[in-house]
Design a protein around this motif. Structure first.
Motif, PDB file in Angstrom:
ATOM      1  N   UNK A  49       0.848  -1.324   0.014  1.00 29.48           N
ATOM      2  CA  UNK A  49      -0.109  -0.060  -0.033  1.00 29.48           C
ATOM      3  C   UNK A  49       0.936   1.370   0.037  1.00 29.48           C
ATOM      4  N   UNK A  50       0.435   2.350   0.070  1.00 30.48           N
ATOM      5  CA  UNK A  50       0.996   3.580  -0.233  1.00 30.48           C
ATOM      6  C   UNK A  50       1.993   3.841   0.931  1.00 30.48           C
ATOM      7  N   UNK A  51       1.618   3.630   2.394  1.00 34.49           N
ATOM      8  CA  UNK A  51       2.525   3.817   3.221  1.00 34.49           C
ATOM      9  C   UNK A  51       3.221   2.746   4.126  1.00 34.49           C
ATOM     10  N   UNK A  52       2.959   1.450   3.311  1.00 35.49           N
ATOM     11  CA  UNK A  52       3.606   0.137   3.612  1.00 35.49           C
ATOM     12  C   UNK A  52       3.766  -0.611   2.438  1.00 35.49           C
ATOM     13  N   UNK A  53       4.771  -0.101   1.673  1.00 35.92           N
ATOM     14  CA  UNK A  53       5.073  -1.032   0.168  1.00 35.92           C
ATOM     15  C   UNK A  53       5.691  -2.190   0.776  1.00 35.92           C
ATOM     16  N   UNK A  54       5.439  -3.103  -0.056  1.00 40.41           N
ATOM     17  CA  UNK A  54       5.806  -4.711   0.139  1.00 40.41           C
ATOM     18  C   UNK A  54       7.134  -4.772  -0.800  1.00 40.41           C
ATOM     19  N   UNK A  55       7.964  -5.788  -0.200  1.00 45.16           N
ATOM     20  CA  UNK A  55       9.141  -6.095  -0.746  1.00 45.16           C
ATOM     21  C   UNK A  55       9.416  -7.478  -0.973  1.00 45.16           C
ATOM     22  N   UNK A  56      10.243  -8.209  -1.374  1.00 49.48           N
ATOM     23  CA  UNK A  56      10.390  -9.628  -1.673  1.00 49.48           C
ATOM     24  C   UNK A  56      11.674  -9.837  -0.910  1.00 49.48           C
ATOM     25  N   UNK A  57      11.284 -10.734   0.227  1.00 48.20           N
ATOM     26  CA  UNK A  57      12.378 -11.205   1.314  1.00 48.20           C
ATOM     27  C   UNK A  57      13.198 -12.252   0.807  1.00 48.20           C
ATOM     28  N   UNK A  58      12.387 -13.391   0.016  1.00 51.06           N
ATOM     29  CA  UNK A  58      13.298 -14.357  -0.477  1.00 51.06           C
ATOM     30  C   UNK A  58      12.313 -15.102  -1.513  1.00 51.06           C
ATOM     31  N   UNK A  59      12.922 -15.937  -2.259  1.00 51.42           N
ATOM     32  CA  UNK A  59      12.143 -16.716  -3.306  1.00 51.42           C
ATOM     33  C   UNK A  59      12.872 -18.015  -3.629  1.00 51.42           C
ATOM     34  N   UNK A  60      11.910 -18.854  -4.189  1.00 49.38           N
ATOM     35  CA  UNK A  60      12.162 -20.104  -4.502  1.00 49.38           C
ATOM     36  C   UNK A  60      11.462 -20.649  -5.681  1.00 49.38           C
ATOM     37  N   UNK A  61      12.170 -21.869  -6.296  1.00 52.23           N
ATOM     38  CA  UNK A  61      11.509 -22.045  -7.479  1.00 52.23           C
ATOM     39  C   UNK A  61      11.172 -23.622  -7.535  1.00 52.23           C
ATOM     40  N   UNK A  62       9.582 -23.840  -7.949  1.00 54.21           N
ATOM     41  CA  UNK A  62       9.349 -25.138  -7.891  1.00 54.21           C
ATOM     42  C   UNK A  62       9.170 -25.699  -9.334  1.00 54.21           C
ATOM     43  N   UNK A  63       9.682 -26.928  -9.579  1.00 60.39           N
ATOM     44  CA  UNK A  63       9.535 -27.640 -10.956  1.00 60.39           C
ATOM     45  C   UNK A  63       8.303 -28.487 -10.759  1.00 60.39           C
ATOM     46  N   UNK A  64       7.935 -28.842 -11.896  1.00 61.86           N
ATOM     47  CA  UNK A  64       6.503 -29.611 -12.124  1.00 61.86           C
ATOM     48  C   UNK A  64       7.010 -30.745 -13.159  1.00 61.86           C
TER      49      UNK A  64
END
Length: 109
Positions: free
Chosen positions: A94-109
Motif C-alpha cells: 500500500x501507499x504507506x507500507x510498500x511490500x518487498x520480496x524477502x526471499x524466493x524459491x523455484x518449484x519444478x513440475x
C-alpha cells in the motif's frame, strides 16, 4: 539504576536483532542452480522474475516470500513451460507500507 540497566539491555538486544535480520534475509538473493532471477520495482511493491534452463519435468514457477512491516505472506506465480519465458511473482503493498520480496524459491513440475 535498575531502569537504566533495563533500558541498556533492551537497546543492546534491539541492536543485535537489527544486525541479524539483514544477514538472514540475504539468503534469498540467489536463484537455484540452472536459474537466474531478477528483482524489479512495482507501484508500492517489488517483484521477482526467474528464468530457468530446461531441467527435469515440464516447467517451473517462482514462489516469493513477501513482507511489509511485520506481516509476511507468500505469492505463487503461474507455471511456465521450459523455454517460454520467465516465471513472475509480485508482492503488492500500500501507499504507506510498500511490500518487498524477502526471499524466493523455484518449484519444478
Amino acid at each position: 539504576m535498575r531502569r537504566k540497566l533495563a533500558v541498556l539491555a533492551v537497546a543492546v538486544f534491539s541492536l543485535f536483532g537489527l544486525s541479524v535480520v539483514p544477514a538472514a534475509a540475504a539468503g534469498g538473493d540467489f536463484a537455484p542452480p540452472g536459474c537466474f532471477g531478477e528483482r524489479y520495482g512495482t507501484l508500492f511493491g517489488q517483484g521477482v522474475s526467474v528464468s530457468c534452463f530446461p531441467g527435469e519435468g515440464y516447467g517451473y514457477r517462482v514462489i516469493a516470500q513477501c513482507a511489509n512491516g511485520s506481516a509476511f505472506w507468500y505469492v505463487a506465480g503461474d507455471f511456465v513451460p521450459y523455454g517460454f519465458g520467465p516465471a513472475v511473482a509480485e508482492c503488492a503493498g500500500a501507499l504507506l507500507v510498500p511490500a518487498r520480496v524477502v526471499a524466493y524459491r523455484v518449484d519444478e513440475i
